[in-house]
Design a protein around this motif. Sequence first.
Motif, PDB file in Angstrom:
ATOM      1  N   ASN A 186      42.773  20.240  12.758  1.00 58.22           N
ATOM      2  CA  ASN A 186      42.566  20.846  11.441  1.00 58.22           C
ATOM      3  C   ASN A 186      41.999  19.853  10.433  1.00 58.22           C
ATOM      4  OD1 ASN A 186      42.560  23.032   9.733  1.00 58.22           O
ATOM      5  ND2 ASN A 186      44.664  22.708   9.028  1.00 58.22           N
ATOM      6  N   GLY A 187      41.003  19.100  10.889  1.00 60.48           N
ATOM      7  CA  GLY A 187      40.377  18.160   9.983  1.00 60.48           C
ATOM      8  C   GLY A 187      41.235  16.958   9.652  1.00 60.48           C
ATOM      9  N   GLY A 188      42.226  16.680  10.463  1.00 54.64           N
ATOM     10  CA  GLY A 188      43.062  15.502  10.251  1.00 54.64           C
ATOM     11  C   GLY A 188      44.322  15.763   9.461  1.00 54.64           C
ATOM     12  N   THR A 189      44.471  16.955   8.911  1.00 58.59           N
ATOM     13  CA  THR A 189      45.683  17.279   8.153  1.00 58.59           C
ATOM     14  C   THR A 189      46.304  18.544   8.708  1.00 58.59           C
ATOM     15  OG1 THR A 189      44.429  18.577   6.549  1.00 58.59           O
ATOM     16  CG2 THR A 189      44.745  16.233   6.071  1.00 58.59           C
ATOM     17  N   ASN A 190      47.597  18.673   8.495  1.00 61.45           N
ATOM     18  CA  ASN A 190      48.304  19.883   8.922  1.00 61.45           C
ATOM     19  C   ASN A 190      48.042  20.206  10.392  1.00 61.45           C
ATOM     20  OD1 ASN A 190      49.231  20.268   6.239  1.00 61.45           O
ATOM     21  ND2 ASN A 190      47.289  21.255   5.721  1.00 61.45           N
ATOM     22  N   SER A 191      48.099  19.199  11.233  1.00 56.91           N
ATOM     23  CA  SER A 191      47.838  19.418  12.656  1.00 56.91           C
ATOM     24  C   SER A 191      48.935  20.275  13.267  1.00 56.91           C
ATOM     25  CB  SER A 191      47.742  18.083  13.390  1.00 56.91           C
ATOM     26  OG  SER A 191      48.957  17.374  13.302  1.00 56.91           O
ATOM     27  N   TYR A 192      48.594  20.958  14.346  1.00 58.76           N
ATOM     28  CA  TYR A 192      49.537  21.839  15.015  1.00 58.76           C
ATOM     29  C   TYR A 192      49.229  21.859  16.508  1.00 58.76           C
ATOM     30  CZ  TYR A 192      45.600  25.142  14.849  1.00 58.76           C
ATOM     31  OH  TYR A 192      44.375  25.734  14.979  1.00 58.76           O
ATOM     32  N   THR A 193      50.135  22.413  17.278  1.00 60.43           N
ATOM     33  CA  THR A 193      49.934  22.577  18.713  1.00 60.43           C
ATOM     34  C   THR A 193      49.838  24.064  19.023  1.00 60.43           C
ATOM     35  OG1 THR A 193      51.158  20.560  19.247  1.00 60.43           O
ATOM     36  CG2 THR A 193      50.922  22.200  21.004  1.00 60.43           C
ATOM     37  N   ASP A 194      48.751  24.467  19.648  1.00 62.42           N
ATOM     38  CA  ASP A 194      48.548  25.850  20.040  1.00 62.42           C
ATOM     39  C   ASP A 194      48.997  25.989  21.492  1.00 62.42           C
ATOM     40  OD1 ASP A 194      47.632  28.386  20.715  1.00 62.42           O
ATOM     41  OD2 ASP A 194      45.746  28.183  19.612  1.00 62.42           O
ATOM     42  N   ASP A 204      36.624  21.775  21.204  1.00 61.06           N
ATOM     43  CA  ASP A 204      36.640  22.614  20.005  1.00 61.06           C
ATOM     44  C   ASP A 204      38.064  23.044  19.673  1.00 61.06           C
ATOM     45  OD1 ASP A 204      33.913  22.356  19.997  1.00 61.06           O
ATOM     46  OD2 ASP A 204      33.493  24.391  20.687  1.00 61.06           O
ATOM     47  N   TRP A 205      38.835  23.340  20.687  1.00 60.19           N
ATOM     48  CA  TRP A 205      40.227  23.753  20.495  1.00 60.19           C
ATOM     49  C   TRP A 205      41.046  22.591  19.927  1.00 60.19           C
ATOM     50  CZ3 TRP A 205      42.185  27.558  24.757  1.00 60.19           C
ATOM     51  CH2 TRP A 205      43.215  28.345  24.254  1.00 60.19           C
ATOM     52  N   THR A 206      40.822  21.403  20.473  1.00 58.82           N
ATOM     53  CA  THR A 206      41.537  20.219  19.984  1.00 58.82           C
ATOM     54  C   THR A 206      41.186  19.935  18.533  1.00 58.82           C
ATOM     55  OG1 THR A 206      41.584  19.303  22.223  1.00 58.82           O
ATOM     56  CG2 THR A 206      41.959  17.769  20.400  1.00 58.82           C
ATOM     57  N   ASP A 207      39.908  20.084  18.188  1.00 60.15           N
ATOM     58  CA  ASP A 207      39.489  19.890  16.796  1.00 60.15           C
ATOM     59  C   ASP A 207      40.185  20.904  15.878  1.00 60.15           C
ATOM     60  OD1 ASP A 207      37.855  17.803  17.495  1.00 60.15           O
ATOM     61  OD2 ASP A 207      36.012  19.001  17.514  1.00 60.15           O
TER      62      ASP A 207
END
Length: 648
Positions: free
Chosen positions: A413-421, A406-409
């Motif tokens: 971010n739905g395939g756009t604007n991905s980020y690393t937490d 769930d965290w990776t999903d």
Amino acid sequence: MKKYILSSLAVLSAATMFTSCNDMLDTDPRVTELTAATFPGKPGDVEALNAATYSIMNTLGGGDQSGILNNPFYWWSLMSDDCYGSGGLQDNVAKSLHHFTTASANQYEQDFILLYGGISRANNQIETIDNVQWTEAQKAQRNQLLGEGYFMRGFYTLLLTQMYGDVPLITSTVITDEMLEQVSAEEVIYPQILSDFVSAKNLMKPERANGSGHADKYAAEAFIARAYMFWAGFYKGVGELATGDATIELVEQEGCTEGSLNKAKVTDYLRDIVANGGYKLCEDFRSLWQYSNSLLWDEAHDGPDGGNAEGTHAYAFIADMKRENCFDQPGMGNGNTEEIFQIQFMNASNWNISGTYNNARMYSNYLSCFWGLRNGATNDNGRRDKTYPFNQGWGQGTPSCNLWDDWTDAERNGGTNSYTDIRKLASLIDLDNELEGYTYEKDDNEESGYAVKKYADVNLDACAKDNNSWWSMCDGYTGSSLANEQQGDHFEDYYLMRYADVLLMLTELTGDAQYMNLVQRRAGVPETGYSLANVQNERRWEFALEGLRFNDMRRWSGKDNHSENSYAAKALQAQNGKMIVCYGQKGSKVPMKHMTIDNNGWAKRYADTKGFLPKPQRQITLMTGKLKQNPGWDENASPAEYTYKVLY
């Protein structure tokens, strides 16, 4: 380096047992030969009673009875969708808790006893405080100690009713037959809990406890919010507090004359913490956890003098940290700038500690041992050359695949604007990619491929033995008081309330995202506007594996708690069919729906129980009909539904 090892609360032990209906819950923590007429006789006596009231927390945080850690927040982690029961073949207590079942009628009794013991000690402190002839100059000290007594009674009662539901409400050391009757948590117990916290807020000094381990005014204000939000959501069905409200009538007692409490007052209390408490988020989320200590950081940077031997380890995950942000530096770690209330530990465990409320490992944060790695290399759990920098342990309560997935999903971010937490790998160990030498034990079960990094015990190249904790290298350490470093040397504070929680509660109550944005900014993730879904995610990521998720799920389920379609039931059921590791064979697929014979799984067990544990049968028998078993565990439920079945 700060001397963490030898500083903690003083302890006054008490020998008390539940032996019959008449003296159940009745504790007298006074010194032998002293009577209520003579003790407490001076302020120092009340300080001793206060220490005894707090000392129950050490056994909650470090005690181990019946094969499971006593920490309620660990239990709630196991009951949430963020953990599996896991462990070895014989570790059925943890697995039965995760599956909402029980392996014995009294499996969950110890916390019932401990919490009532703490309540009784707090009652004694409240009732006898004016045996002391306080001077006008001592009035502030008197009020502070009284406020702490009210706070601890509210705190222990909150944990008790969140675990066991409707129970007897004990507000006096003189136990009447009426007081032994089970009462409604919604209508009777929560008004008392919140009144105790309000009394504490008004009586205690407007000063921070500053890492002393004691409660202060700001801790009381924060717990008012936590208790109110659970009551409003779980019992009154306020699904979204930003747009809903509920009013609760309070009990009149010293320090509490406010009549009632609603969302506006709770919000004001939280804003007082922000404006006047002096708390701030640590700059780096990793500063909160012991794996960021400066001794390990020095190894990652070839030591402060560049003198590390060739071939030594380097823990890359903290290499980019500022050294001043390391766990053991001023303002970080134990007693850090965002720690509001916590359980503290010290190097004072002993195998010979006994008593109803005591345990040999009560002064050690035993969670570090329970969450330690079960590495299978040559049958030597946690060999340092295989798991550096993390040490060995029991491997119970491993993070679930759901939490990671769930965290990776969310990061994608739905395939756009991905980020690393940063919080994901600051909270979880990715065993396959982070520990190259890690192998699974041949009797491992319900393993996800992840382990807990928060609270994980840490080793150093500088330590002499494989199982030595990094604490053995701290100033003030002379040797393990338990004479067992692996089980005794764990001294990281257990956080019960962090400033980040205050900020996220404020956003949830007001719909104002500015507070949540501070938490997101620290994590390096995109700042979002308010929505309940955003707050729900942010709370899950920020407090992963800190024991808050389960009761958050319950209050977000609200009046729908009886339904298999509630927020909690659906989240729990989503564990079904996840890929797990069994018998050391990675990739074996075991459908996680076998805790009930009708294959209805977590959703049905949650709906049947509403997340409450069974009351211990021994206590029900002692109470001769006054204490009733909770739904889902009683005569209306099939024993096959709530009796743990060995799964592997």
